[in-house]
Scaffold this motif. Sequence first.
Motif, PDB file in Angstrom:
ATOM      1  N   THR A  53     -10.866 -52.560  -7.597  1.00 12.31           N
ATOM      2  CA  THR A  53     -11.359 -53.049  -6.312  1.00 12.31           C
ATOM      3  C   THR A  53     -11.757 -54.509  -6.458  1.00 12.31           C
ATOM      4  OG1 THR A  53     -12.218 -50.845  -5.789  1.00 12.31           O
ATOM      5  CG2 THR A  53     -13.074 -52.669  -4.489  1.00 12.31           C
ATOM      6  N   CYS A  54     -11.228 -55.351  -5.601  1.00 17.48           N
ATOM      7  CA  CYS A  54     -11.528 -56.791  -5.636  1.00 17.48           C
ATOM      8  C   CYS A  54     -12.970 -57.049  -5.200  1.00 17.48           C
ATOM      9  CB  CYS A  54     -10.611 -57.552  -4.700  1.00 17.48           C
ATOM     10  SG  CYS A  54      -8.874 -57.468  -5.140  1.00 17.48           S
ATOM     11  N   ASN A  55     -13.626 -57.978  -5.866  1.00 17.45           N
ATOM     12  CA  ASN A  55     -14.980 -58.358  -5.470  1.00 17.45           C
ATOM     13  C   ASN A  55     -15.024 -58.849  -4.029  1.00 17.45           C
ATOM     14  OD1 ASN A  55     -16.454 -57.770  -7.843  1.00 17.45           O
ATOM     15  ND2 ASN A  55     -15.547 -59.549  -8.809  1.00 17.45           N
ATOM     16  N   GLY A  56     -13.995 -59.567  -3.605  1.00 15.73           N
ATOM     17  CA  GLY A  56     -13.942 -60.048  -2.226  1.00 15.73           C
ATOM     18  C   GLY A  56     -13.907 -58.911  -1.225  1.00 15.73           C
ATOM     19  N   ASP A  57     -13.209 -57.822  -1.575  1.00 14.66           N
ATOM     20  CA  ASP A  57     -13.163 -56.659  -0.692  1.00 14.66           C
ATOM     21  C   ASP A  57     -14.538 -56.011  -0.577  1.00 14.66           C
ATOM     22  OD1 ASP A  57     -10.467 -57.182  -0.471  1.00 14.66           O
ATOM     23  OD2 ASP A  57      -9.826 -55.446  -1.657  1.00 14.66           O
ATOM     24  N   VAL A  58     -15.268 -55.966  -1.689  1.00 14.56           N
ATOM     25  CA  VAL A  58     -16.617 -55.397  -1.674  1.00 14.56           C
ATOM     26  C   VAL A  58     -17.528 -56.256  -0.793  1.00 14.56           C
ATOM     27  CG1 VAL A  58     -18.653 -54.836  -3.074  1.00 14.56           C
ATOM     28  CG2 VAL A  58     -16.355 -54.360  -3.963  1.00 14.56           C
ATOM     29  N   LEU A  59     -17.482 -57.570  -0.985  1.00 11.09           N
ATOM     30  CA  LEU A  59     -18.317 -58.462  -0.171  1.00 11.09           C
ATOM     31  C   LEU A  59     -17.966 -58.357   1.308  1.00 11.09           C
ATOM     32  CD1 LEU A  59     -18.485 -61.673  -2.393  1.00 11.09           C
ATOM     33  CD2 LEU A  59     -20.225 -59.889  -2.098  1.00 11.09           C
ATOM     34  N   GLN A  60     -16.672 -58.268   1.603  1.00 12.63           N
ATOM     35  CA  GLN A  60     -16.246 -58.170   3.000  1.00 12.63           C
ATOM     36  C   GLN A  60     -16.743 -56.867   3.629  1.00 12.63           C
ATOM     37  OE1 GLN A  60     -12.447 -59.772   5.053  1.00 12.63           O
ATOM     38  NE2 GLN A  60     -11.865 -57.890   4.009  1.00 12.63           N
ATOM     39  N   ALA A  61     -16.648 -55.766   2.901  1.00 11.97           N
ATOM     40  CA  ALA A  61     -17.126 -54.483   3.416  1.00 11.97           C
ATOM     41  C   ALA A  61     -18.640 -54.527   3.647  1.00 11.97           C
ATOM     42  CB  ALA A  61     -16.759 -53.353   2.462  1.00 11.97           C
ATOM     43  N   LEU A  62     -19.372 -55.152   2.727  1.00 10.47           N
ATOM     44  CA  LEU A  62     -20.820 -55.269   2.902  1.00 10.47           C
ATOM     45  C   LEU A  62     -21.169 -56.129   4.112  1.00 10.47           C
ATOM     46  CD1 LEU A  62     -21.938 -55.676  -0.815  1.00 10.47           C
ATOM     47  CD2 LEU A  62     -22.497 -53.773   0.720  1.00 10.47           C
ATOM     48  N   ALA A  63     -20.444 -57.225   4.299  1.00  7.01           N
ATOM     49  CA  ALA A  63     -20.678 -58.088   5.458  1.00  7.01           C
ATOM     50  C   ALA A  63     -20.405 -57.326   6.758  1.00  7.01           C
ATOM     51  CB  ALA A  63     -19.808 -59.341   5.375  1.00  7.01           C
ATOM     52  N   MET A  64     -19.342 -56.540   6.754  1.00 11.28           N
ATOM     53  CA  MET A  64     -19.016 -55.757   7.951  1.00 11.28           C
ATOM     54  C   MET A  64     -20.062 -54.677   8.200  1.00 11.28           C
ATOM     55  SD  MET A  64     -14.937 -55.390   7.557  1.00 11.28           S
ATOM     56  CE  MET A  64     -13.845 -56.779   7.808  1.00 11.28           C
ATOM     57  N   ALA A  65     -20.575 -54.055   7.129  1.00  7.40           N
ATOM     58  CA  ALA A  65     -21.642 -53.066   7.276  1.00  7.40           C
ATOM     59  C   ALA A  65     -22.890 -53.719   7.869  1.00  7.40           C
ATOM     60  CB  ALA A  65     -21.956 -52.411   5.932  1.00  7.40           C
ATOM     61  N   LEU A  66     -23.189 -54.936   7.432  1.00  5.68           N
ATOM     62  CA  LEU A  66     -24.322 -55.669   7.997  1.00  5.68           C
ATOM     63  C   LEU A  66     -24.098 -55.934   9.484  1.00  5.68           C
ATOM     64  CD1 LEU A  66     -27.012 -57.173   7.742  1.00  5.68           C
ATOM     65  CD2 LEU A  66     -25.689 -59.186   7.047  1.00  5.68           C
ATOM     66  N   ALA A  67     -22.883 -56.290   9.859  1.00  5.48           N
ATOM     67  CA  ALA A  67     -22.575 -56.520  11.272  1.00  5.48           C
ATOM     68  C   ALA A  67     -22.755 -55.236  12.083  1.00  5.48           C
ATOM     69  CB  ALA A  67     -21.151 -57.055  11.420  1.00  5.48           C
ATOM     70  N   VAL A  68     -22.300 -54.112  11.534  1.00  2.00           N
ATOM     71  CA  VAL A  68     -22.453 -52.829  12.232  1.00  2.00           C
ATOM     72  C   VAL A  68     -23.933 -52.510  12.427  1.00  2.00           C
ATOM     73  CG1 VAL A  68     -22.095 -50.329  12.027  1.00  2.00           C
ATOM     74  CG2 VAL A  68     -20.225 -51.908  11.477  1.00  2.00           C
ATOM     75  N   ARG A  69     -24.726 -52.634  11.348  1.00  2.00           N
ATOM     76  CA  ARG A  69     -26.166 -52.341  11.450  1.00  2.00           C
ATOM     77  C   ARG A  69     -26.855 -53.307  12.416  1.00  2.00           C
ATOM     78  NH1 ARG A  69     -27.863 -47.465  10.266  1.00  2.00           N
ATOM     79  NH2 ARG A  69     -29.862 -48.435  10.679  1.00  2.00           N
ATOM     80  N   THR A  70     -26.440 -54.571  12.399  1.00  2.00           N
ATOM     81  CA  THR A  70     -27.023 -55.562  13.301  1.00  2.00           C
ATOM     82  C   THR A  70     -26.761 -55.180  14.751  1.00  2.00           C
ATOM     83  OG1 THR A  70     -26.768 -57.299  11.637  1.00  2.00           O
ATOM     84  CG2 THR A  70     -27.018 -58.019  13.919  1.00  2.00           C
ATOM     85  N   GLU A  71     -25.554 -54.736  15.035  1.00  2.00           N
ATOM     86  CA  GLU A  71     -25.195 -54.344  16.409  1.00  2.00           C
ATOM     87  C   GLU A  71     -25.946 -53.090  16.853  1.00  2.00           C
ATOM     88  OE1 GLU A  71     -23.387 -54.629  20.119  1.00  2.00           O
ATOM     89  OE2 GLU A  71     -23.584 -56.105  18.508  1.00  2.00           O
ATOM     90  N   MET A  72     -26.374 -52.267  15.912  1.00  2.00           N
ATOM     91  CA  MET A  72     -27.079 -51.030  16.245  1.00  2.00           C
ATOM     92  C   MET A  72     -28.535 -51.266  16.653  1.00  2.00           C
ATOM     93  SD  MET A  72     -25.547 -48.621  13.203  1.00  2.00           S
ATOM     94  CE  MET A  72     -26.725 -47.302  13.473  1.00  2.00           C
ATOM     95  N   ILE A  73     -29.066 -52.444  16.374  1.00  2.00           N
ATOM     96  CA  ILE A  73     -30.464 -52.740  16.704  1.00  2.00           C
ATOM     97  C   ILE A  73     -30.574 -52.936  18.221  1.00  2.00           C
ATOM     98  CG2 ILE A  73     -32.377 -54.357  16.386  1.00  2.00           C
ATOM     99  CD1 ILE A  73     -31.148 -55.032  13.629  1.00  2.00           C
ATOM    100  N   PRO A  74     -31.444 -52.174  18.871  1.00  2.00           N
ATOM    101  CA  PRO A  74     -31.572 -52.289  20.323  1.00  2.00           C
ATOM    102  C   PRO A  74     -32.421 -53.493  20.733  1.00  2.00           C
ATOM    103  CG  PRO A  74     -33.057 -50.603  19.526  1.00  2.00           C
ATOM    104  CD  PRO A  74     -32.284 -51.115  18.328  1.00  2.00           C
ATOM    105  N   ALA A  75     -31.830 -54.672  20.588  1.00  2.00           N
ATOM    106  CA  ALA A  75     -32.517 -55.912  20.948  1.00  2.00           C
ATOM    107  C   ALA A  75     -31.468 -56.924  21.391  1.00  2.00           C
ATOM    108  CB  ALA A  75     -33.315 -56.440  19.755  1.00  2.00           C
ATOM    109  N   HIS A  76     -31.926 -58.058  21.834  1.00  2.00           N
ATOM    110  CA  HIS A  76     -31.014 -59.108  22.297  1.00  2.00           C
ATOM    111  C   HIS A  76     -30.107 -59.527  21.135  1.00  2.00           C
ATOM    112  CE1 HIS A  76     -29.601 -63.006  23.711  1.00  2.00           C
ATOM    113  NE2 HIS A  76     -29.865 -62.548  24.934  1.00  2.00           N
TER     114      HIS A  76
END
Length: 109
Positions: A53-76
């Motif tokens: 598994t490429c390190n870049g793929d791991v970082l990209q998946a983590l960044a996308m997970a952060l985006a998903v969690r960020t979107e789940m926050i019920p705020a502006h």
Amino acid sequence: MDVLPYRYVTPSGEAVSFDFRLHPETGSAVRVQQLLDRLTDTLDNEIGVLGDTCNGDVLQALAMALAVRTEMIPAHPEMTQDLARDVVERALNSLDDARHQQTGPVGHA
């Protein structure tokens, strides 16, 4: 400024120590450490199962997970995105002072 001292031992046996700067509105440093432990353990396990598994793929998946969690926050969205950027910036700034140490052989005899 509150910091979270954190030590991570890689599967290859290298210990990396950090002093992560916490966001001023951190609810629980203990909970942050517990979640970080679980995330790093899960990543190590999954990469072990998946194999090459490429390190870049791991970082990209983590960044996308952060985006998903960020979107789940019920705020502006502007506020939640600013928060996500701030916590990532704080974590990345902690890399400047990370300390590396080899812990010895890893594996089974």
